[in-house]
Design a protein around this motif. Structure first.
Motif, PDB file in Angstrom:
ATOM      1  N   GLY A 106      -2.931  20.478  30.496  1.00 22.80           N
ATOM      2  CA  GLY A 106      -2.326  20.003  29.263  1.00 22.80           C
ATOM      3  C   GLY A 106      -3.277  20.100  28.098  1.00 22.80           C
ATOM      4  N   SER A 107      -2.944  19.418  27.035  1.00 20.82           N
ATOM      5  CA  SER A 107      -3.721  19.491  25.800  1.00 20.82           C
ATOM      6  C   SER A 107      -4.264  18.119  25.435  1.00 20.82           C
ATOM      7  CB  SER A 107      -2.830  19.998  24.660  1.00 20.82           C
ATOM      8  OG  SER A 107      -1.762  19.083  24.429  1.00 20.82           O
ATOM      9  N   VAL A 108      -5.190  18.110  24.487  1.00 25.16           N
ATOM     10  CA  VAL A 108      -5.696  16.853  23.950  1.00 25.16           C
ATOM     11  C   VAL A 108      -4.539  16.040  23.369  1.00 25.16           C
ATOM     12  CG1 VAL A 108      -7.106  15.815  22.128  1.00 25.16           C
ATOM     13  CG2 VAL A 108      -8.012  17.740  23.453  1.00 25.16           C
ATOM     14  N   PHE A 109      -3.708  16.717  22.574  1.00 29.78           N
ATOM     15  CA  PHE A 109      -2.604  16.026  21.885  1.00 29.78           C
ATOM     16  C   PHE A 109      -1.645  15.375  22.882  1.00 29.78           C
ATOM     17  CE2 PHE A 109       1.640  15.772  20.086  1.00 29.78           C
ATOM     18  CZ  PHE A 109       1.408  15.146  18.864  1.00 29.78           C
ATOM     19  N   TRP A 111      -2.133  14.430  25.989  1.00 25.24           N
ATOM     20  CA  TRP A 111      -2.728  13.299  26.705  1.00 25.24           C
ATOM     21  C   TRP A 111      -2.915  12.096  25.772  1.00 25.24           C
ATOM     22  CZ3 TRP A 111      -8.457  12.297  27.914  1.00 25.24           C
ATOM     23  CH2 TRP A 111      -8.580  11.218  28.808  1.00 25.24           C
ATOM     24  N   ALA A 112      -3.464  12.371  24.586  1.00 24.19           N
ATOM     25  CA  ALA A 112      -3.755  11.280  23.642  1.00 24.19           C
ATOM     26  C   ALA A 112      -2.494  10.572  23.167  1.00 24.19           C
ATOM     27  CB  ALA A 112      -4.533  11.823  22.443  1.00 24.19           C
ATOM     28  N   ASN A 113      -1.361  11.293  23.163  1.00 22.91           N
ATOM     29  CA  ASN A 113      -0.119  10.704  22.660  1.00 22.91           C
ATOM     30  C   ASN A 113       0.870  10.337  23.762  1.00 22.91           C
ATOM     31  OD1 ASN A 113      -0.083  10.953  19.462  1.00 22.91           O
ATOM     32  ND2 ASN A 113      -1.131  12.767  20.271  1.00 22.91           N
ATOM     33  N   GLY A 114       0.400  10.281  24.991  1.00 24.29           N
ATOM     34  CA  GLY A 114       1.221   9.789  26.090  1.00 24.29           C
ATOM     35  C   GLY A 114       2.249  10.759  26.627  1.00 24.29           C
ATOM     36  N   VAL A 115       2.209  12.027  26.199  1.00 21.81           N
ATOM     37  CA  VAL A 115       3.168  13.013  26.707  1.00 21.81           C
ATOM     38  C   VAL A 115       2.756  13.475  28.102  1.00 21.81           C
ATOM     39  CG1 VAL A 115       4.215  15.272  26.289  1.00 21.81           C
ATOM     40  CG2 VAL A 115       3.675  13.766  24.357  1.00 21.81           C
ATOM     41  N   ARG A 116       1.460  13.642  28.305  1.00 19.88           N
ATOM     42  CA  ARG A 116       0.907  14.085  29.583  1.00 19.88           C
ATOM     43  C   ARG A 116       0.216  12.914  30.278  1.00 19.88           C
ATOM     44  NH1 ARG A 116       1.236  18.859  32.601  1.00 19.88           N
ATOM     45  NH2 ARG A 116       1.341  19.937  30.610  1.00 19.88           N
ATOM     46  N   TYR A 117       0.528  12.722  31.554  1.00 16.57           N
ATOM     47  CA  TYR A 117      -0.032  11.601  32.310  1.00 16.57           C
ATOM     48  C   TYR A 117      -1.251  12.038  33.099  1.00 16.57           C
ATOM     49  CZ  TYR A 117      -0.444   7.971  35.908  1.00 16.57           C
ATOM     50  OH  TYR A 117      -0.917   7.002  36.765  1.00 16.57           O
ATOM     51  N   VAL A 118      -2.340  11.318  32.955  1.00 17.42           N
ATOM     52  CA  VAL A 118      -3.525  11.501  33.784  1.00 17.42           C
ATOM     53  C   VAL A 118      -3.714  10.207  34.572  1.00 17.42           C
ATOM     54  CG1 VAL A 118      -6.022  11.872  33.819  1.00 17.42           C
ATOM     55  CG2 VAL A 118      -4.611  13.101  32.161  1.00 17.42           C
ATOM     56  N   PRO A 119      -3.735  10.269  35.902  1.00 13.65           N
ATOM     57  CA  PRO A 119      -3.865   9.039  36.703  1.00 13.65           C
ATOM     58  C   PRO A 119      -5.137   8.266  36.341  1.00 13.65           C
ATOM     59  CG  PRO A 119      -3.326  10.922  38.092  1.00 13.65           C
ATOM     60  CD  PRO A 119      -3.644  11.477  36.735  1.00 13.65           C
ATOM     61  N   PRO A 120      -5.137   6.963  36.511  1.00 11.60           N
ATOM     62  CA  PRO A 120      -6.333   6.176  36.215  1.00 11.60           C
ATOM     63  C   PRO A 120      -7.491   6.546  37.126  1.00 11.60           C
ATOM     64  CG  PRO A 120      -4.667   4.829  37.311  1.00 11.60           C
ATOM     65  CD  PRO A 120      -4.022   6.126  36.981  1.00 11.60           C
ATOM     66  N   LEU A 121      -8.692   6.299  36.643  1.00 11.98           N
ATOM     67  CA  LEU A 121      -9.889   6.636  37.416  1.00 11.98           C
ATOM     68  C   LEU A 121      -9.888   5.967  38.787  1.00 11.98           C
ATOM     69  CD1 LEU A 121     -12.962   6.628  34.986  1.00 11.98           C
ATOM     70  CD2 LEU A 121     -12.214   8.474  36.490  1.00 11.98           C
ATOM     71  N   TYR A 149     -10.682  19.389  27.859  1.00 10.30           N
ATOM     72  CA  TYR A 149      -9.393  19.644  27.201  1.00 10.30           C
ATOM     73  C   TYR A 149      -9.660  20.345  25.869  1.00 10.30           C
ATOM     74  CZ  TYR A 149      -6.800  16.698  30.485  1.00 10.30           C
ATOM     75  OH  TYR A 149      -6.225  16.178  31.618  1.00 10.30           O
ATOM     76  N   GLY A 150      -8.627  20.924  25.291  1.00 13.37           N
ATOM     77  CA  GLY A 150      -8.740  21.528  23.965  1.00 13.37           C
ATOM     78  C   GLY A 150      -8.337  22.987  23.892  1.00 13.37           C
ATOM     79  N   GLU A 151      -8.471  23.733  25.016  1.00 11.62           N
ATOM     80  CA  GLU A 151      -8.144  25.162  24.963  1.00 11.62           C
ATOM     81  C   GLU A 151      -6.655  25.390  24.726  1.00 11.62           C
ATOM     82  OE1 GLU A 151      -6.903  29.077  26.117  1.00 11.62           O
ATOM     83  OE2 GLU A 151      -6.529  27.323  27.407  1.00 11.62           O
ATOM     84  N   ILE A 152      -5.807  24.553  25.334  1.00 16.86           N
ATOM     85  CA  ILE A 152      -4.360  24.681  25.134  1.00 16.86           C
ATOM     86  C   ILE A 152      -3.982  24.302  23.704  1.00 16.86           C
ATOM     87  CG2 ILE A 152      -2.103  23.754  25.787  1.00 16.86           C
ATOM     88  CD1 ILE A 152      -3.149  25.719  27.786  1.00 16.86           C
ATOM     89  N   ASP A 153      -4.669  23.313  23.137  1.00 16.57           N
ATOM     90  CA  ASP A 153      -4.411  22.939  21.743  1.00 16.57           C
ATOM     91  C   ASP A 153      -4.645  24.129  20.821  1.00 16.57           C
ATOM     92  OD1 ASP A 153      -4.229  19.728  21.646  1.00 16.57           O
ATOM     93  OD2 ASP A 153      -5.693  20.327  23.164  1.00 16.57           O
ATOM     94  N   ARG A 169     -10.875  12.869  16.938  1.00 15.66           N
ATOM     95  CA  ARG A 169     -11.021  11.403  17.002  1.00 15.66           C
ATOM     96  C   ARG A 169     -10.016  10.787  17.975  1.00 15.66           C
ATOM     97  NH1 ARG A 169     -11.720  10.980  10.482  1.00 15.66           N
ATOM     98  NH2 ARG A 169     -14.003  11.197  10.404  1.00 15.66           N
ATOM     99  N   GLN A 170      -8.803  11.362  18.040  1.00 18.18           N
ATOM    100  CA  GLN A 170      -7.819  10.894  19.022  1.00 18.18           C
ATOM    101  C   GLN A 170      -8.355  11.116  20.442  1.00 18.18           C
ATOM    102  OE1 GLN A 170      -4.246  13.134  18.097  1.00 18.18           O
ATOM    103  NE2 GLN A 170      -3.374  11.427  16.935  1.00 18.18           N
ATOM    104  N   TYR A 171      -8.969  12.253  20.667  1.00 20.24           N
ATOM    105  CA  TYR A 171      -9.533  12.611  21.978  1.00 20.24           C
ATOM    106  C   TYR A 171     -10.607  11.600  22.383  1.00 20.24           C
ATOM    107  CZ  TYR A 171     -11.320  16.004  25.494  1.00 20.24           C
ATOM    108  OH  TYR A 171     -11.709  16.656  26.636  1.00 20.24           O
ATOM    109  N   VAL A 172     -11.564  11.357  21.491  1.00 18.04           N
ATOM    110  CA  VAL A 172     -12.657  10.426  21.775  1.00 18.04           C
ATOM    111  C   VAL A 172     -12.113   9.018  22.029  1.00 18.04           C
ATOM    112  CG1 VAL A 172     -14.709   9.293  20.817  1.00 18.04           C
ATOM    113  CG2 VAL A 172     -14.409  11.764  20.553  1.00 18.04           C
ATOM    114  N   ALA A 173     -11.169   8.589  21.196  1.00 16.49           N
ATOM    115  CA  ALA A 173     -10.580   7.254  21.351  1.00 16.49           C
ATOM    116  C   ALA A 173      -9.834   7.131  22.684  1.00 16.49           C
ATOM    117  CB  ALA A 173      -9.638   6.953  20.190  1.00 16.49           C
ATOM    118  N   LYS A 174      -9.135   8.201  23.085  1.00 16.65           N
ATOM    119  CA  LYS A 174      -8.416   8.190  24.356  1.00 16.65           C
ATOM    120  C   LYS A 174      -9.381   8.071  25.521  1.00 16.65           C
ATOM    121  CE  LYS A 174      -4.722   8.534  26.935  1.00 16.65           C
ATOM    122  NZ  LYS A 174      -3.655   7.519  26.918  1.00 16.65           N
TER     123      LYS A 174
END
Length: 332
Positions: A106-109, A111-121, A149-153, A169-174
């Motif tokens: 997926g992309s940064v966007f 994941w950061a905006n809840g469209v793509r789910y990444v399981p918790p650590l 992340y970022g290549e798909i963006d 900044r969204q990426y870092v905050a996420k």
């Protein structure tokens, strides 16, 4: 003590890479302990596994550094985890015997905006979580997580950006929120997590994926890659100076520079003459180093590994300095 594999396992000629201690066998290449009940049969199965042979190839190819792995173990790093797109997995699976790669595309966007789910650590770590929680030594509680992340963006969505710095900044905050959620989970309070962002690799015109097609010209995507990498550098610097308890580091804008078209140190005259002119745009991925798609071949990622090693050591050092500073403030 060292155990010679050719003596212990006559049908597997791999040299000295198994250590035998009071708690059983230990594979120095994969940083894998078999425990007290791990017998010869279990070790034999490991030695002929694809995962072990791949890491052994990386060691013999000069990619895996046992001295670096040993340094991490001495500082208390139990695991290096790579999370993200295929670039992280392909690049880092030969980085260290401590590394485990987990693909969540997926992309940064997204994941950061809840469209793509990444399981918790907590879920991703599996049995490594028990090891981190139950460590009898206070220092053996460190986890390094590398996000890719970022290549798909860039490939699909750069035309939609207004400012790359907003996405960065969204990426870092996420990432900070993702790590914070893990630390605040019951049982994880004593685990220390060190997040690191892998730079976005050079743009390419090679390969075709209908689910993630190239949007825009190669020149436009090269520019977008540079803008995003510059923005990630700025966003991570801001996170370091913000006083946030979770410091996010970035491997650097020059992480993939060796793989760009203009760097001739890896290009022979023969290979360069066969490259199509449409792939020769300055800053794009050098086809002579690619896998025929958008990735740099794993065996050529040594320069990326060096960037990652430097930044992991800086992360560990920076965190140690911050802890000392906090202790001084408490004493005051």
């Amino acid at each position: 003590m060292d155990v010679n594999c050719s003596d212990l396992f006559p049908d597997v000629s791999l040299g000295k890479e198994i250590l035998e201690g009071s708690r059983g066998y230990f594979c120095a290449v994969c940083c894998l302990e078999f425990g007290e009940f791990g017998g010869v049969a279990q070790v034999r199965a490991h030695l002929i596994s694809k995962k072990h042979r791949r890491r052994l190839k990386g060691r013999h190819g000069g990619l895996i550094s046992l001295s670096f792995d040993n340094a991490l173990l001495r500082t208390g790093v139990v695991r290096v985890l790579s999370i993200g797109d295929c670039h992280g997995g392909r690049c880092l699976h030969l980085f260290s015997g401590l590394v485990r790669t987990r693909f969540y595309g997926g992309s940064v966007f997204s994941w950061a905006n809840g469209v793509r789910y990444v399981p918790p650590l907590t879920e991703i770590l599996g049995r490594d979580l028990k090891l981190l929680r139950n460590s009898h030594m206070e220092q053996q509680n460190k986890l390094v997580v590398i996000f890719s992340y970022g290549e798909i963006d860039v490939r699909c969505h750069s035309s939609k950006w207004k400012f790359a710095i907003v996405l960065a900044r969204q990426y870092v905050a996420k990432v900070q929120g993702y790590v914070q959620e893990f630390i605040e989970t019951f049982g994880n309070e004593g685990i220390r997590v060190f997040p690191l962002l892998l730079a976005v690799p050079p743009a390419s015109n090679q390969g075709h994926n209908p689910k993630a097609p190239f949007v825009g010209t190669l020149s436009e995507r090269v520019t977008a890659t540079k803008e995003l990498n510059h923005a990630l550098d700025q966003a991570c610097c801001e996170s370091e100076s913000s006083g946030n308890l979770i410091t996010v580091r970035y491997t650097g804008k020059e992480t993939w520079s060796f793989a760009e078209v203009d760097n001739n140190s890896f290009i022979s005259k023969t290979s360069e003459s066969t490259i199509c002119d449409s792939y020769k745009i300055s800053g794009s991925l050098n086809p002579a180093l690619s896998d025929g798609h958008v990735h740099v071949r794993s065996e050529l990622c040594g320069p990326v590994h060096e960037c990652v090693r430097r930044n992991i050591l800086k992360l560990l050092s920076l965190n140690s300095q911050n802890n000392e500073h906090k202790q001084i403030l408490k004493r005051r």
